[in-house]
Design a protein around this motif. Structure first.
Motif, mmCIF file in Angstrom:
data_model
loop_
_atom_site.group_PDB
_atom_site.id
_atom_site.type_symbol
_atom_site.label_atom_id
_atom_site.label_comp_id
_atom_site.label_asym_id
_atom_site.label_seq_id
_atom_site.Cartn_x
_atom_site.Cartn_y
_atom_site.Cartn_z
ATOM 1 N N THR A 8 54.930 41.935 88.009
ATOM 2 C CA THR A 8 53.579 41.248 88.314
ATOM 3 C C THR A 8 52.680 41.785 89.409
ATOM 4 O OG1 THR A 8 54.930 38.980 87.516
ATOM 5 C CG2 THR A 8 53.097 38.617 88.668
ATOM 6 N N TYR A 44 51.394 39.440 79.273
ATOM 7 C CA TYR A 44 51.883 38.083 79.330
ATOM 8 C C TYR A 44 53.354 37.992 79.737
ATOM 9 C CZ TYR A 44 47.495 36.560 77.456
ATOM 10 O OH TYR A 44 46.281 36.318 77.226
ATOM 11 N N GLN A 48 50.139 34.588 83.106
ATOM 12 C CA GLN A 48 50.166 33.663 82.125
ATOM 13 C C GLN A 48 48.841 33.584 81.407
ATOM 14 O OE1 GLN A 48 51.374 29.950 83.827
ATOM 15 N NE2 GLN A 48 53.480 30.673 84.377
ATOM 16 N N ASP A 52 45.313 32.961 85.425
ATOM 17 C CA ASP A 52 46.378 32.800 86.255
ATOM 18 C C ASP A 52 46.308 34.409 87.096
ATOM 19 O OD1 ASP A 52 49.063 32.561 87.386
ATOM 20 O OD2 ASP A 52 49.787 34.131 85.961
#
Length: 190
Positions: A8, A44, A48, A52
């Motif tokens: 992330t 993904y 999200q 996001d």
């Protein structure tokens, strides 16, 4: 299984760099996936969706600006602190034109964004305290300072200063005018 090396944080970092290159409005998940050399669905696993990602970039940008302003103001007060944070704000916007726009993406209900925004406000309030400005007057001063700096850097980033005179000189004069206003901010209106 997530691609090795893709996280992330890496996705947000890559998106920040891409936003600076192509602009916030041109940032897409497809372009980001292409940059990483992965299929779009792979992203993904880390975000999200585009909204996001925009939210994460808003938090990242507010964190970076807060940290930048805090470092520039440390050890300074009054006009020296004001000049330091104004220069740091402008420099951040010029170095990161794509992510700069994320300062204008409010995130109500997002505690991370609220904390990052509070850091920026805390730096401004500390600077204003050097002028004897506190409480509600500091809120007014923060709004005035933010409006002036944002207006200037937005025009600069958009190529709105086409005259041949020095833009740096104009910025210095703006900051001097802000300093003069803050010196008399708490005086009763005439």
């Amino acid at each position: 299984m997530p691609r090795a090396g893709l996280s992330t944080d890496a996705v947000v970092t890559g998106a920040a760099a891409l936003a600076d290159e192509v602009g916030q409005d041109s940032l897409t998940l497809a372009a980001l996936a292409q940059r990483f050399g992965v299929a779009l669905p792979s992203l993904y696993k880390h975000v999200q969706g585009l909204e996001d990602l925009h939210g994460r970039l808003a938090v990242r940008t507010a964190d970076e600006v807060g940290d930048t302003l805090r470092r520039s103001a440390t050890g300074r007060s009054g006009p020296d602190a004001l000049r330091a944070i104004a220069a740091a704000y402008r420099d951040y916007a010029n170095r990161h034109p794509g992510r700069y726009g994320y300062l204008l993406r409010p995130r109500p209900g997002d505690p991370e964004h609220q904390a990052a925004s509070q850091e920026i406000l805390g730096v401004l309030f500390d600077v204003f305290a050097g002028y004897g400005i506190t409480g509600e007057e500091a809120v007014d001063a923060a709004r005035a300072l933010r409006s002036a700096l944002h207006g200037f850097v937005s025009l600069e980033l958009g190529g709105g200063f086409g005259l041949p005179q020095s833009v740096d000189r104009s910025f210095d004069r703006l900051v001097s005018a802000l300093d003069a206003a803050l010196r008399t901010w708490s005086a009763p209106p005439s």
